[in-house]
Design a protein around this motif. Structure first.
Motif, PDB file in Angstrom:
ATOM      1  N   GLU A 110       7.705 -10.221 -10.942  1.00 48.59           N
ATOM      2  CA  GLU A 110       7.818  -9.664 -12.395  1.00 48.59           C
ATOM      3  C   GLU A 110       6.711  -8.859 -12.719  1.00 48.59           C
ATOM      4  N   TYR A 111       5.704  -9.140 -11.903  1.00 47.59           N
ATOM      5  CA  TYR A 111       4.092  -8.611 -12.626  1.00 47.59           C
ATOM      6  C   TYR A 111       3.661  -7.621 -11.278  1.00 47.59           C
ATOM      7  N   TRP A 112       3.245  -6.420 -11.619  1.00 50.23           N
ATOM      8  CA  TRP A 112       2.583  -5.600 -10.651  1.00 50.23           C
ATOM      9  C   TRP A 112       1.389  -5.207 -10.812  1.00 50.23           C
ATOM     10  N   GLY A 113       0.518  -4.896  -9.901  1.00 50.98           N
ATOM     11  CA  GLY A 113      -0.518  -4.165 -10.113  1.00 50.98           C
ATOM     12  C   GLY A 113      -0.582  -2.648  -9.621  1.00 50.98           C
ATOM     13  N   GLN A 114      -1.551  -2.109  -9.893  1.00 51.90           N
ATOM     14  CA  GLN A 114      -1.460  -0.462  -9.373  1.00 51.90           C
ATOM     15  C   GLN A 114      -1.837  -0.565  -8.019  1.00 51.90           C
ATOM     16  N   GLY A 115      -1.248   0.581  -7.394  1.00 51.31           N
ATOM     17  CA  GLY A 115      -1.352   0.473  -5.931  1.00 51.31           C
ATOM     18  C   GLY A 115      -2.570   0.870  -5.272  1.00 51.31           C
ATOM     19  N   THR A 116      -2.664   0.697  -3.922  1.00 50.43           N
ATOM     20  CA  THR A 116      -4.025   1.322  -3.221  1.00 50.43           C
ATOM     21  C   THR A 116      -3.332   1.943  -1.951  1.00 50.43           C
ATOM     22  N   GLN A 117      -3.864   3.349  -1.819  1.00 52.28           N
ATOM     23  CA  GLN A 117      -3.469   4.171  -0.997  1.00 52.28           C
ATOM     24  C   GLN A 117      -4.100   3.435   0.663  1.00 52.28           C
ATOM     25  N   VAL A 118      -3.118   3.645   1.460  1.00 59.43           N
ATOM     26  CA  VAL A 118      -3.643   3.329   2.957  1.00 59.43           C
ATOM     27  C   VAL A 118      -3.104   4.577   3.539  1.00 59.43           C
ATOM     28  N   THR A 119      -3.932   5.362   4.447  1.00 59.78           N
ATOM     29  CA  THR A 119      -3.399   6.340   5.189  1.00 59.78           C
ATOM     30  C   THR A 119      -3.932   6.103   6.690  1.00 59.78           C
ATOM     31  N   VAL A 120      -3.197   6.325   7.569  1.00 63.55           N
ATOM     32  CA  VAL A 120      -3.239   5.830   8.911  1.00 63.55           C
ATOM     33  C   VAL A 120      -3.093   7.321   9.690  1.00 63.55           C
TER      34      VAL A 120
END
Length: 122
Positions: A110-120
């Motif tokens: 139900e509770y979400w944080g903001q995202g963090t980008q992972v680029t490979v």
């Protein structure tokens, strides 16, 4: 509960990153925590989750053996260690909280944080 994800970045294939999901608010230890990811043009998908105590974990098949989730309830933080990263792991990673011990119940997050980008990169 409020969640703050961090630790994303850009790495080459085969590299490693450690994501952190720090929670604020009371009763962090009463939440299962999951990581989800969303790649460009794709739907958000479940990656891994951990139960209240940390004794039960669930992984999507594509990351088994490469990713490890853990939690430190004293620090209100969940970690996602990602090793042997592949270009297909590129996505925005989100952490989420489920106020139950049923970490595998995806509808319960139900509770979400903001995202963090992972680029490979290959």
């Amino acid at each position: 509960v409020q969640l703050q994800a961090s630790g994303g970045g850009s790495v080459q294939a085969g590299g490693s990153l450690r994501l952190s999901c720090e929670a604020s608010g009371r009763s962090f230890r009463r939440y299962s925590i999951g990581w989800f990811r969303q790649a460009p043009g794709k739907e958000r998908e479940f990656v891994v989750a951990i139960s209240w105590s940390g004794s039960v974990t669930y992984y999507v098949d594509s990351v088994k053996g490469r990713f490890t989730i853990s939690r430190d309830n004293a620090e209100n933080t969940v970690y996602l260690q990602m090793n042997n990263l592949k270009p297909e792991d590129t996505a925005v990673y989100f952490c989420a909280a489920n106020p139950s011990d049923r970490a595998s119940q995806l509808s319960g997050y139900e509770y979400w944080g903001q995202g963090t980008q992972v680029t490979v990169s290959s």
